[in-house]
Design a protein around this motif. Structure first.
Motif, PDB file in Angstrom:
ATOM      1  N   VAL A  57       0.856  -1.187   0.000  1.00 48.48           N
ATOM      2  CA  VAL A  57       0.000   0.000   0.000  1.00 48.48           C
ATOM      3  C   VAL A  57       0.892   1.238   0.000  1.00 48.48           C
ATOM      4  CG1 VAL A  57      -1.780   1.300   1.211  1.00 48.48           C
ATOM      5  CG2 VAL A  57      -1.820  -1.209   1.256  1.00 48.48           C
ATOM      6  N   ALA A  58       0.711   2.089  -0.995  1.00 47.86           N
ATOM      7  CA  ALA A  58       1.409   3.376  -1.034  1.00 47.86           C
ATOM      8  C   ALA A  58       0.624   4.366  -0.185  1.00 47.86           C
ATOM      9  CB  ALA A  58       1.518   3.873  -2.460  1.00 47.86           C
TER      10      ALA A  58
ATOM     11  N   THR B 176      -3.456  12.993  -9.197  1.00 45.88           N
ATOM     12  CA  THR B 176      -3.614  12.165 -10.392  1.00 45.88           C
ATOM     13  C   THR B 176      -2.262  11.742 -10.952  1.00 45.88           C
ATOM     14  OG1 THR B 176      -5.745  13.161 -10.950  1.00 45.88           O
ATOM     15  CG2 THR B 176      -4.528  12.101 -12.734  1.00 45.88           C
ATOM     16  N   ALA B 177      -1.337  12.698 -11.071  1.00 44.26           N
ATOM     17  CA  ALA B 177      -0.023  12.381 -11.649  1.00 44.26           C
ATOM     18  C   ALA B 177       0.716  11.362 -10.795  1.00 44.26           C
ATOM     19  CB  ALA B 177       0.802  13.653 -11.795  1.00 44.26           C
ATOM     20  N   ILE B 178       0.639  11.500  -9.487  1.00 45.91           N
ATOM     21  CA  ILE B 178       1.347  10.564  -8.610  1.00 45.91           C
ATOM     22  C   ILE B 178       0.684   9.193  -8.631  1.00 45.91           C
ATOM     23  CG2 ILE B 178       1.843  10.070  -6.177  1.00 45.91           C
ATOM     24  CD1 ILE B 178       2.662  13.002  -5.903  1.00 45.91           C
ATOM     25  N   ALA B 179      -0.640   9.152  -8.666  1.00 42.70           N
ATOM     26  CA  ALA B 179      -1.324   7.860  -8.767  1.00 42.70           C
ATOM     27  C   ALA B 179      -0.951   7.154 -10.070  1.00 42.70           C
ATOM     28  CB  ALA B 179      -2.836   8.064  -8.701  1.00 42.70           C
ATOM     29  N   GLU B 180      -0.903   7.891 -11.150  1.00 44.27           N
ATOM     30  CA  GLU B 180      -0.532   7.293 -12.444  1.00 44.27           C
ATOM     31  C   GLU B 180       0.903   6.783 -12.423  1.00 44.27           C
ATOM     32  OE1 GLU B 180      -1.471  10.535 -15.025  1.00 44.27           O
ATOM     33  OE2 GLU B 180      -3.543   9.840 -15.362  1.00 44.27           O
ATOM     34  N   ALA B 181       1.808   7.508 -11.758  1.00 39.86           N
ATOM     35  CA  ALA B 181       3.202   7.067 -11.661  1.00 39.86           C
ATOM     36  C   ALA B 181       3.306   5.781 -10.846  1.00 39.86           C
ATOM     37  CB  ALA B 181       4.054   8.162 -11.023  1.00 39.86           C
TER      38      ALA B 181
ATOM     39  N   VAL C 190       0.909   3.461 -10.449  1.00 34.19           N
ATOM     40  CA  VAL C 190       0.334   2.365 -11.231  1.00 34.19           C
ATOM     41  C   VAL C 190       1.299   1.924 -12.326  1.00 34.19           C
ATOM     42  CG1 VAL C 190      -1.521   1.761 -12.826  1.00 34.19           C
ATOM     43  CG2 VAL C 190      -2.056   2.944 -10.698  1.00 34.19           C
ATOM     44  N   GLU C 191       1.924   2.885 -12.977  1.00 31.16           N
ATOM     45  CA  GLU C 191       2.889   2.547 -14.037  1.00 31.16           C
ATOM     46  C   GLU C 191       4.068   1.758 -13.461  1.00 31.16           C
ATOM     47  OE1 GLU C 191       5.687   4.687 -17.443  1.00 31.16           O
ATOM     48  OE2 GLU C 191       4.299   5.900 -16.254  1.00 31.16           O
TER      49      GLU C 191
ATOM     50  N   GLY D  73      -8.883   4.218 -11.132  1.00 30.93           N
ATOM     51  CA  GLY D  73      -9.702   3.311 -10.341  1.00 30.93           C
ATOM     52  C   GLY D  73     -10.033   1.989 -10.991  1.00 30.93           C
ATOM     53  N   THR D  74      -9.864   1.886 -12.301  1.00 30.30           N
ATOM     54  CA  THR D  74     -10.072   0.590 -12.955  1.00 30.30           C
ATOM     55  C   THR D  74      -8.810  -0.271 -12.910  1.00 30.30           C
ATOM     56  OG1 THR D  74      -9.499   1.543 -15.113  1.00 30.30           O
ATOM     57  CG2 THR D  74     -11.833   1.505 -14.504  1.00 30.30           C
ATOM     58  N   HIS D  75      -7.694   0.318 -12.485  1.00 30.14           N
ATOM     59  CA  HIS D  75      -6.422  -0.411 -12.438  1.00 30.14           C
ATOM     60  C   HIS D  75      -5.866  -0.539 -11.026  1.00 30.14           C
ATOM     61  CE1 HIS D  75      -6.307  -0.075 -16.789  1.00 30.14           C
ATOM     62  NE2 HIS D  75      -6.440   1.237 -16.681  1.00 30.14           N
ATOM     63  N   ALA D  76      -6.418   0.220 -10.086  1.00 28.26           N
ATOM     64  CA  ALA D  76      -5.876   0.250  -8.731  1.00 28.26           C
ATOM     65  C   ALA D  76      -7.007   0.423  -7.727  1.00 28.26           C
ATOM     66  CB  ALA D  76      -4.877   1.398  -8.585  1.00 28.26           C
ATOM     67  N   ALA D  77      -6.769  -0.057  -6.505  1.00 27.86           N
ATOM     68  CA  ALA D  77      -7.697   0.162  -5.399  1.00 27.86           C
ATOM     69  C   ALA D  77      -7.275   1.441  -4.684  1.00 27.86           C
ATOM     70  CB  ALA D  77      -7.684  -1.021  -4.439  1.00 27.86           C
ATOM     71  N   ILE D  78      -8.214   2.366  -4.545  1.00 24.85           N
ATOM     72  CA  ILE D  78      -7.939   3.637  -3.888  1.00 24.85           C
ATOM     73  C   ILE D  78      -8.648   3.637  -2.538  1.00 24.85           C
ATOM     74  CG2 ILE D  78      -7.998   6.143  -4.077  1.00 24.85           C
ATOM     75  CD1 ILE D  78      -6.428   4.714  -6.321  1.00 24.85           C
ATOM     76  N   GLY D  79      -7.894   3.900  -1.477  1.00 25.62           N
ATOM     77  CA  GLY D  79      -8.467   3.884  -0.143  1.00 25.62           C
ATOM     78  C   GLY D  79      -8.152   5.137   0.630  1.00 25.62           C
ATOM     79  N   GLY D  80      -8.708   5.207   1.820  1.00 27.50           N
ATOM     80  CA  GLY D  80      -8.447   6.320   2.721  1.00 27.50           C
ATOM     81  C   GLY D  80      -7.848   5.815   4.012  1.00 27.50           C
TER      82      GLY D  80
END
Length: 210
Positions: free
Chosen positions: A15-16, A27-32, A34-35, A62-69
């Motif tokens: 978990v990041a 968004t940019a950090i989430a994409e980095a 996932v990549e 969200g279709t490629h990763a689970a996003i949580g709080g």
């Protein structure tokens, strides 16, 4: 995407933890991430406008990763997480009322504990993924001892002071996964920086395969 769906799709159980992230960079950090190969992303609720960051990430990846709080300590926070499109809830403590509400919302649970009493209270509240926090305070021998008394279907995640340098000892102690915070992201880090650290962390995880 749910946490288990991400794992079933081959995501490593890392978990990041993006404490302090701002919506405009989320968004940019989430994409980095996932990549790089990390597909479990947590935005702690003591970050600036966490619901906006969660919503932006859920829409972008969200279709490629689970996003949580994370750092969810009230039913209102759990509701905000669900409303933003998050799918799993991480807490630093065991609050049966908060866990019950989160379960009713359909959120996956990852509550934090330190003692066996707290661990079994979380299990009684319906959690099957448990976060030992802070993981580095008592070290991997303590983690191993806790693992030995937990039910076989409970998955243990070590968070707090766990990173590329000591993944191997925690994996040997029996953790299922880890959460990485400051070793992966600090406010001000660029998406490129986070992606590079994520790849280093994943390399260490793979090298520690047991």
């Amino acid at each position: 995407m749910k946490l288990q769906d991400a794992l079933d799709a081959g995501a490593p159980p890392i978990v990041a933890i993006l404490r302090g992230i701002r919506p405009e960079e989320s968004t940019a950090i989430a994409e980095a991430l996932v990549e790089a190969g990390i597909r479990l992303i947590e935005v702690p609720f003591n970050s600036p406008d966490p619901a906006r960051s969660i919503a932006a990430m859920a829409e972008a990846v969200g279709t490629h990763a689970a996003i949580g709080g994370g750092t969810v300590v009230s039913a209102a926070m759990a509701q905000s997480l669900d409303d933003a499109g998050g799918t799993f809830m991480v807490s630093p403590n065991i609050d049966p009322a908060v866990l019950k509400h989160a379960r009713e919302l359909g959120l996956d649970l990852l509550p934090g504990f330190l003692t066996p009493t707290e661990a079994f209270a979380a299990i009684d509240a319906g959690a099957r993924d448990l976060k030992i926090f802070p993981g580095s305070v008592l070290g991997s021998p303590y983690v191993k001892a806790i693992r030995e008394v937990l039910p076989a279907d409970v998955r243990l995640w070590a968070v707090g002071g766990v990173g590329a340098a000591n993944i191997a000892e925690y994996r040997a102690a029996g953790v299922f996964g880890i959460g990485a915070g400051g070793s992966l992201y600090r406010p001000g880090d660029s998406a490129a920086d986070v992606g590079a650290k994520a790849r280093e962390l994943l390399d260490a995880w793979k090298a520690a395969e047991i």
